[in-house]
Write a protein that holds these residues in place. Structure first.
Motif, PDB file in Angstrom:
ATOM      1  N   VAL A 151       0.847  -1.195   0.000  1.00 50.05           N
ATOM      2  CA  VAL A 151       0.000   0.000   0.000  1.00 50.05           C
ATOM      3  C   VAL A 151       0.883   1.246   0.000  1.00 50.05           C
ATOM      4  O   VAL A 151       2.106   1.153   0.169  1.00 50.05           O
ATOM      5  N   HIS A 152       0.262   2.404  -0.182  1.00 49.40           N
ATOM      6  CA  HIS A 152       1.043   3.632  -0.358  1.00 49.40           C
ATOM      7  C   HIS A 152       0.812   4.686   0.710  1.00 49.40           C
ATOM      8  O   HIS A 152       1.724   5.357   1.138  1.00 49.40           O
ATOM      9  N   GLU A 153      -0.430   4.841   1.096  1.00 49.25           N
ATOM     10  CA  GLU A 153      -0.805   6.007   1.891  1.00 49.25           C
ATOM     11  C   GLU A 153      -0.422   5.833   3.356  1.00 49.25           C
ATOM     12  O   GLU A 153      -0.765   4.834   3.974  1.00 49.25           O
ATOM     13  N   THR A 154       0.299   6.811   3.918  1.00 48.52           N
ATOM     14  CA  THR A 154       0.638   6.756   5.339  1.00 48.52           C
ATOM     15  C   THR A 154       0.111   7.959   6.109  1.00 48.52           C
ATOM     16  O   THR A 154       0.251   8.028   7.329  1.00 48.52           O
ATOM     17  N   PRO A 212       5.070   3.094   4.016  1.00 49.64           N
ATOM     18  CA  PRO A 212       4.549   2.120   4.974  1.00 49.64           C
ATOM     19  C   PRO A 212       5.659   1.280   5.618  1.00 49.64           C
ATOM     20  O   PRO A 212       5.590   0.975   6.817  1.00 49.64           O
ATOM     21  N   ALA A 213       6.674   0.912   4.830  1.00 48.38           N
ATOM     22  CA  ALA A 213       7.727   0.053   5.381  1.00 48.38           C
ATOM     23  C   ALA A 213       8.448   0.736   6.545  1.00 48.38           C
ATOM     24  O   ALA A 213       8.835   0.079   7.521  1.00 48.38           O
ATOM     25  N   LEU A 228       0.509   5.383  -8.479  1.00 46.25           N
ATOM     26  CA  LEU A 228       1.931   5.048  -8.461  1.00 46.25           C
ATOM     27  C   LEU A 228       2.624   5.646  -7.239  1.00 46.25           C
ATOM     28  O   LEU A 228       2.355   6.796  -6.871  1.00 46.25           O
ATOM     29  N   PHE A 229       3.495   4.854  -6.669  1.00 43.42           N
ATOM     30  CA  PHE A 229       4.339   5.342  -5.572  1.00 43.42           C
ATOM     31  C   PHE A 229       5.768   4.969  -5.952  1.00 43.42           C
ATOM     32  O   PHE A 229       6.055   3.810  -6.262  1.00 43.42           O
ATOM     33  N   VAL A 244       8.891   1.309  -8.922  1.00 41.92           N
ATOM     34  CA  VAL A 244       7.570   1.914  -9.065  1.00 41.92           C
ATOM     35  C   VAL A 244       6.530   0.909  -8.574  1.00 41.92           C
ATOM     36  O   VAL A 244       6.381  -0.179  -9.127  1.00 41.92           O
ATOM     37  N   SER A 245       5.856   1.303  -7.507  1.00 43.03           N
ATOM     38  CA  SER A 245       4.829   0.461  -6.916  1.00 43.03           C
ATOM     39  C   SER A 245       3.487   0.968  -7.431  1.00 43.03           C
ATOM     40  O   SER A 245       3.178   2.149  -7.307  1.00 43.03           O
ATOM     41  N   ILE A 246       2.710   0.073  -8.036  1.00 50.63           N
ATOM     42  CA  ILE A 246       1.461   0.525  -8.662  1.00 50.63           C
ATOM     43  C   ILE A 246       0.266  -0.247  -8.101  1.00 50.63           C
ATOM     44  O   ILE A 246       0.246  -1.478  -8.138  1.00 50.63           O
ATOM     45  N   LEU A 247      -0.700   0.479  -7.582  1.00 50.74           N
ATOM     46  CA  LEU A 247      -2.001  -0.119  -7.258  1.00 50.74           C
ATOM     47  C   LEU A 247      -2.877   0.076  -8.483  1.00 50.74           C
ATOM     48  O   LEU A 247      -3.079   1.207  -8.931  1.00 50.74           O
TER      49      LEU A 247
END
Lengths: 396, 516, 528
Positions: B58-61, B237-238, B376-377, B394-397
């Motif tokens: 996930v992306h949002e923190t 998130p990590a 994208l994150f 590039v992390s993509i949901l």
């Protein structure tokens, strides 16, 4: 519009009264003749043949069949032996009765459940995690109730089965008039009797053979009116009449627990949880609100009541099922009788109903509403032991 | 051999870590059991291609609750907050694109490129949302009363919430009533004439939902997101997981990875512990499950222990995963033709509301979108260590991608999804294919099996109004369950999914109260 | 012109007529002004082709308040309602599903698709009937006002809250779901078969610009269980002689109590002096003075048309501007020389109710998707009723009238609403072609056709953007927000100007509740 049962070609020919009603979507005979009395007396003195095919029937098969039914119903069905039948009920989470019926063990992993109402969706809802298949066999299987003192003799003419082995609440697979059938030593009349389960294809053959061979033993086709009189004498409750399925009740007060319906003996609490377990345990500890009782309505009072108007007692000609109020001795409403009948055998006026626990002891004097000449009156009624009629031969 | 703990926590995602830490800090002996080889769940960093690591699925923190950071002492464990919310690039095929800033001053220039009036309207919008947010936080930043079984303290609490609502004043209160059931599309169009601004604002309301911008009720999610939005965590998130893990260890939580719970152990009417896949029994007086409610009740507890209605409600809890995850290893930052010089960590596709709505349409028919909407994150913008020097992750949901794809998921379908995703990106950043040196595709079904989330739903259950107000279902809304000693502490409980850590914290409070 | 009334009502829709009847019954001098040549508004019957009488727009009665029938003694004034008996969903390649008044027969029909569904169906109906008891409270009383702190308002809110809570454990949760879920998601909780769910879900989208999968559409399912004509299966009915029969009965009741009704009297504007309404001006220049003016028109026509922005505050104008219409349906009325023949169905028993062209959820949703982007559905949802089967008075002997309610036909075409006249016949063809897929030989049976688009509804019947409910029935436009927060009780910012149309609480359908409740509020206000 109702549809015919597998026996319709035969029953419709015999039903000269044209008195039919709808039962679970099927045409059912109320009484074959204009009066149901001969049919009732056939059940009690010879044999009545009743088409009870509209019963809902489900085949539960699979390795988890027994444990599944033990979750669904109030009994530990795992303990039911092969070839045995048991009567039981099933409840919702709150321990209120959903329906009642029988479960027969037809095989190691095969049970047949009968129900008064469509139950597939309820069973299906509870089957997650159980390795079972559930088949609705209602339309596939025709059922005849052969009830009465000569029923065993009639069957003996037609089957290879050793009837002596089919004891009370047992069932066997056999050939009957050349047709593959299950015979169970069960019934809804409180008399010696059998129920015969056949594939719809063999239904007419079996029916014809029974009528033919039964003639020498006084067999009569019997309708639902005669059955109703018999079942009230035997004090069997009826879903939709004496209680309402918890699934259909809009208000809590209409629902009934097994204890309130006199079915407490079917509930086995000392085991793994089942549907309604916690609530039933609680109810057993705290006590039920109501009890299901039999009432003997004082005949002399009814007679003198009508006599006041210069009339002989007017009684309904068959069993009634419109609820009537019950009052305590001071005249306050305490409950209702849900069905009743003038017993042609015992010559008494009986009713079945629910009253608060404190008024449920045999011998308790209550008041029952009787309408005479358009006016409502209260007559004495006594709580009595049930069944009202309980002959030796019933269990033989 | 059965060990005896005060509390066993199932699942070491961010909420499991949070709950365990709260409990340990209050002197409870706590064992935290994680099926996977690492803690963090969907927030954990993973190497998906040799030398390339993600910063979480996930992306949002930014919705992380500040009070939880404080109470858990996360700053002392290395948690760093970003000074301001990350700007988000909304690329366009032609024209200037749009960089979405949260702050209205920073946003003014960008918005002005698309509309002369919207910059001012955005300022009004922000101040309006800021006025409403405290009321929403009264609902979603506090435990929620079980409306089916109110006691006096619940009534008092509801009273306080009602007062907060009244204090908004008649105008704002009535406006809140009006806008909550609306769709984001209608409401945002009332505010803005530039569709790209509305589309950028609408995105968080649609994340993980079986909804598009024209679906009524999505405004609630938008308002919820805005009310809970606080400060982003540097490193994504990590980084949050890493701080949470340190805090847990510091508090004395025993963390056991590769310890898969396969059953809840019962004794009488209550729980007595858990059983692991190897048969080991772990005794505990209380058990807190941070896995999703379906996984807990339908997989770890035998059916006949459940009341029929409860079982049905749990089974009906909607967890229809609609997002897939694609990680790309790139040899360089992709060049977006609208902003060739910009290298932002956040990029989202979707330039107008119908564009996004069409992307949503497919999922209703169990198809994946022809042109999916991408979130994208690029964690390597702020944290280059995740990839070889100069390279990027590039992390993509990817939305909307159905769990129940017609015909089922297979490698061919996953390749097709990757293809559609790259084709979509290629419209805005041609050449991205040439930069791609590695990839990983996780369909919703993969997400389910990899992270144990039912239906592949990363929020443990859809954020639809009914599932937010009595989350997850009646009978277990207040972190308790029908079983004595068994608690829920994950995203399937109030206030829901996302990196808030609130369910874990609220559940821990409840567990502590019950034991005292 | 010297004549002066206690109340002048603009628009002789059924709500206007009901309001007039109540006011006249209370002894007030009432004048109703109607722009068209007939009364009824959208509830109107017209002999469009010789011998064939169409319910031109609204075609069934579902929630008409029984209290109105009783209090205005409408049967004495000619009202006759014939219950619809069946609900038939045909299929292109099979006999489809027909739900009958006989529960066992319905069970058998549904069993062909899903036995579980067949069993659950009565349980679902019972649950919904129980839940709908609270909804009945809502439509039978004024909208609550949550912004007021007056004790009686708080008590009313509390009562409403209690009625929500009433009933079984879990019903609150159920109500929350009903108000927020989509019709399909809600039905998915009970049923599995598409052919049953599709026609059931449709009641959630009638007249809305939403699809059956749009959240918030479940609530309207309740309306099906609130019908009070005769109980569960009789909740829908036809008015004898067409829907105009209801309006005529209301008109006669109003006249019997002394009200005057003038047709072809188009109101140009409402006369306002010092923030107070005191009459109306007709298009021909006539001025009519009245102590109160009551508008049965929709909020946009009332305030932005008859009143004019200049007499209103900007904030209020903005709210009326935001009030959404977005009509989404059309109507096709057909005169045919024989009954439609659906596949594998003989006789006409299955046509004695409504026929829903709604073969699957996906079909309905695709119809909506097209509308979302500004096109009429290529394969629309069609609600077909054959009134002449039960009411032979509306067609020549042996011939029939077929009423087709069609969704979606979005007012806002992507080329602009003004393109509707050009697309009218293509739209009509789509409807006929769709029906022909289910009824072989259908096209050949058609004698005459009347096609009504949302554009026509706006221009001929005065319904803004062709919305049949005078405004979307979405949650944010219901209750105390209909048509605008603070103005849900039939009052307006202009003193002595009131509203009584479907654009007010509870709105929509031939309920008559808006007209009835408006009259009650006006009388209670003592302005009259």
């Amino acid at each position: 519009m109702p549809i015919p049962t597998p026996f319709h070609s035969r029953t419709s020919r015999l039903c000269t009264s044209m008195q039919w009603k709808e039962w679970a979507g099927y045409y059912s005979v109320c009484s074959y003749g204009t009066s149901h009395d001969p049919e009732y007396f056939a059940i009690r003195h010879a044999a009545g043949l009743i088409d009870v095919s509209p019963l809902f029937k489900y085949e539960v098969r699979g390795p988890d069949a027994a444990s599944f039914l033990s979750r669904v119903t109030v009994k530990d069905v795992r303990k039911l032996k092969m070839g045995r039948v048991t009567y039981l009920c099933w409840c919702d989470d709150h321990g209120k009765v959903v329906d009642d019926g029988t479960v027969s063990r037809l095989g190691d992993e095969h049970f047949r459940v009968t129900a008064a109402e469509p139950s597939l969706s309820w069973f299906d809802r509870l089957r997650r995690g159980y390795d079972v298949e559930i088949e609705d066999s209602s339309a596939r299987i025709g059922v005849l109730a052969l009830q009465g003192p000569t029923s065993r003799d009639i069957l003996a003419q037609l089957t290879d089965a050793e009837l002596g082995e089919i004891k009370f609440f047992a069932t066997r697979r056999c050939r009957l008039a050349g047709v593959d059938a299950w015979i169970s030593r069960t019934g809804y009349t409180g008399d010696l009797g059998y129920e015969i389960w056949v594939d719809a294809a063999g239904a007419e053959t079996v029916y014809d053979a029974l009528i033919e061979e039964g003639r020498a033993y006084g067999i009569m086709p019997a309708g639902l009116d005669a059955l109703d009189t018999s079942r009230i004498e035997a004090s069997f409750i009826m879903n939709g009449v004496d209680y309402y399925s918890a699934h259909h009740c809009l208000i809590e007060d209409r629902k009934s627990s097994p204890y309130e319906l006199g079915l407490g003996w079917t509930v086995q609490l000392d085991r793994e949880p089942f549907v309604g377990h916690a609530a039933l345990k609680r109810e057993l500890e705290t006590g039920s609100r109501r009890r299901f009782v039999g009432l003997d309505i004082d005949w002399e009072e009814v007679e003198s009541l009508f006599d006041r108007y210069g009339l002989p007692p007017e009684l309904p000609t068959s069993a009634w099922r419109d609820s009537r109020p019950i009052y305590d001795s001071s005249g306050d409403w305490i409950g209702q009788a849900s069905s009743g009948v003038w017993s042609p055998t015992l010559k008494k006026n009986f009713a079945l109903g629910q009253v608060p626990r404190e008024h449920s002891q045999p011998g308790e004097k209550l008041l029952f509403e009787v309408t005479a000449e358009y006016r409502r009156h209260k007559v004495s009624a006594t709580v009595v032991e049930t069944p009202f009629f309980n002959p030796e031969r019933k269990r033989s | 051999m059965s060990s005896q703990w005060d509390v066993a926590v199932i699942g070491a995602g961010h909420n499991g870590l949070t709950a365990a830490t709260y409990l340990a800090k209050r002197g409870r002996s706590v064992v935290l059991l994680e099926r996977r080889d690492r803690v963090g769940g969907v927030a954990a960093s993973e190497e998906f291609s040799p030398g390339y690591r993600t910063a979480g699925v996930v992306h949002e923190t930014a919705t992380l609750r500040p009070w939880a950071v404080e109470e858990l002492g996360l700053s002392q464990q290395g948690l760093v907050k970003r000074a301001e919310a990350s700007p988000i690039l909304i690329p366009t095929e032609t024209g200037p694109g749009y960089v979405h800033w949260r702050d209205s001053d920073r946003a003014a220039d960008e918005i002005s490129q698309h509309s002369s009036v919207d910059a001012e309207r955005y300022r009004e919008f922000r101040s309006f949302v800021a006025r409403l947010s405290p009321v929403l936080r009264k609902v979603f930043d506090e435990p929620l009363a079980d409306l089916e079984a109110l006691d006096m303290s619940d009534l008092w609490d509801l009273g306080r919430k009602a007062v907060a609502l009244r204090l908004l004043g008649k105008g704002d209160m009535m406006e809140l009533f009006r806008i909550v059931p609306m769709c984001v599309g209608d409401w945002l169009r009332e505010w803005f004439e530039a569709e790209i601004v509305s589309t950028a604002l609408a995105a968080p309301a649609l994340a993980h939902g079986m909804v598009g911008p024209w679906s009524p009720g999505t405004n609630l999610n938008l308002l919820l997101h805005e009310a809970l939005f606080y400060e982003e965590i540097s490193g994504g998130p990590a980084a949050l997981v890493s701080a949470l893990e340190k805090a847990a260890v510091a508090a004395g939580v025993e963390i056991r990875t590769e310890a898969e719970v396969t059953a809840i152990d019962f004794e009488g009417d209550g729980v007595s512990g858990v059983v692991l896949s190897d048969g080991e029994r772990i005794g505990a007086r209380q058990v807190a499950a941070s896995c999703d409610p379906k996984a807990l009740f339908l997989e770890l507890i035998p059916a006949h222990y459940l009341a029929a209605e409860f079982e049905r409600e749990i089974a009906l809890f909607r967890t229809r995963g609609i997002a897939a995850k694609i990680d790309l290893a790139l040899s360089g930052y992709p060049v977006f033709s609208c902003r060739p010089d910009v290298q932002l960590s956040r990029v989202r596709t979707g330039t107008n509301l119908n564009h996004v709505e069409r992307s949503f349409d497919a999922v209703k028919y169990r198809q994946m979108s022809d042109e999916p909407t991408l979130d994208l994150f690029v964690p390597t913008v702020d944290n280059p260590d995740l990839a070889p020097s100069g390279h990027h992750v590039v992390s993509i949901l990817v939305q909307w991608v159905p769990y129940e794809l017609e015909g089922g998921w297979n490698e061919g379908q996953k390749n097709e999804l990757l293809e559609r995703t790259l084709a979509t990106l290629d419209r805005y950043a041609s050449g991205i294919r040439d930069l791609t040196v590695g990839h990983r595709v996780l369909s919703p079904v993969d997400l389910e099996s990899a992270y144990g989330v039912s239906g592949g739903h990363l929020l443990h259950g859809e954020h639809a109004a009914d599932q937010l107000l009595t989350r997850p279902v009646g009978g277990c809304t207040g972190y308790t369950t029908p079983f004595q000693g068994l608690y829920l502490c994950g995203s399937g409980s109030h206030p829901g999914g996302g990196m808030t850590c609130a369910p874990g914290a609220f559940a821990a409070r409840k567990i502590l109260r019950d034991r005292n | 012109m010297g004549s002066s009334y206690d109340a002048v009502i603009v628009g002789a829709g059924h709500n206007g007529l009901i309001c007039a009847a109540y006011l006249a019954k209370a002894g007030r001098k009432v004048l109703v002004l109607e722009r068209r040549h007939v009364v009824g508004g959208a509830a109107v019957s017209e002999e469009v082709f010789p011998g064939f009488t169409f319910s031109v727009l609204s075609y069934v009665v579902s929630l008409f308040r029984p209290s109105i029938i009783r209090e205005l003694d409408l049967p004495r004034h000619g009202l006759e309602i014939i219950p619809l008996e069946t609900a038939f969903t045909p299929q292109r390649d099979g006999p489809g599903l027909c739900r009958w008044p006989d529960a066992s027969e319905s069970r058998r029909e549904i069993s062909r698709f899903s036995q579980k569904d067949a069993e659950i169906y009565p349980e679902f109906s019972a649950t919904m009937t129980q839940v709908s008891r609270f909804a009945k409270n809502i439509i039978d009383s004024q909208a609550p006002d949550p912004s007021s702190l007056r004790p009686q308002e708080l008590m009313a809110l509390l009562r409403l809250g209690r009625s929500f809570r009433a009933g079984e454990h879990g019903s609150l949760d159920l109500q929350a779901k009903l108000f927020t879920m989509s019709a399909v998601d809600f039905l998915d909780r009970w049923f599995e078969s598409d052919v049953l769910k599709a026609p059931m879900s449709v009641s959630g989208i009638i007249g809305t610009y939403l699809g059956v999968r749009s959240p918030g559409t479940a609530y309207v399912l309740l309306h099906h269980y609130m019908g009070e004509i005769d109980g569960a299966f009789r909740s829908w009915g036809l008015s004898k002689g067409g829907t105009g029969g209801i309006s005529l009965a209301c008109a006669r009741a109003a006249e019997a109590h002394g009200a005057t009704i003038r047709t072809e009297a188009s109101v140009e504007s409402i006369l306002i002096k010092g923030g107070k309404a005191h009459g109306v001006v007709l298009e021909n220049g006539d001025e009519i003075q009245a102590r109160t003016v009551i508008s049965c028109c929709d909020p946009r026509r009332t305030f932005l048309g008859l009143v004019g922005e200049e007499s209103l505050e900007g904030d209020f104008v903005q709210r009326i501007n935001r009030y959404k219409f977005r009509g989404s349906s059309g109507k096709v009325n057909l005169a045919v020389d024989r009954l439609p023949q659906f596949r594998e169905r003989s006789g006409s028993a299955h046509l004695r109710g409504d026929v829903a062209i709604a073969p699957s959820i996906d079909y309905l949703e695709r119809a909506y998707d097209e509308a979302k982007y500004g096109e009429f559905s290529r394969r629309p949802y069609i609600n077909v009723v054959v009134p002449s089967l039960m009411d032979p008075s509306v067609a020549p002997p042996g011939k029939h009238v077929i009423s087709c309610f069609v969704q979606y036909a979005p007012y806002h075409l992507k080329e602009g609403p003004e393109k509707w006249p050009e697309k009218r016949e293509a739209f009509g063809d789509t409807v006929v072609d769709t029906l022909a897929e289910y009824c072989p030989g259908f096209k050949e049976s058609i004698l005459h056709r009347q096609v009504i688009t949302p554009w026509d509804m706006e221009h001929e019947f005065g319904l803004s953007e062709g919305n049949i409910f005078q405004g979307e029935l979405s949650l944010e436009q219901l209750l105390f927000q209909r048509p605008a927060a603070g103005w849900s009780r039939y009052r307006t910012p202009i003193q002595h100007l009131w509203m009584c149309g479907s654009g007010t609480h509870p709105g929509g359908g031939i309920m008559g509740a808006s007209g009835q409740l408006a009259a009650r509020s006006i009388l209670e206000s003592r302005q009259l």
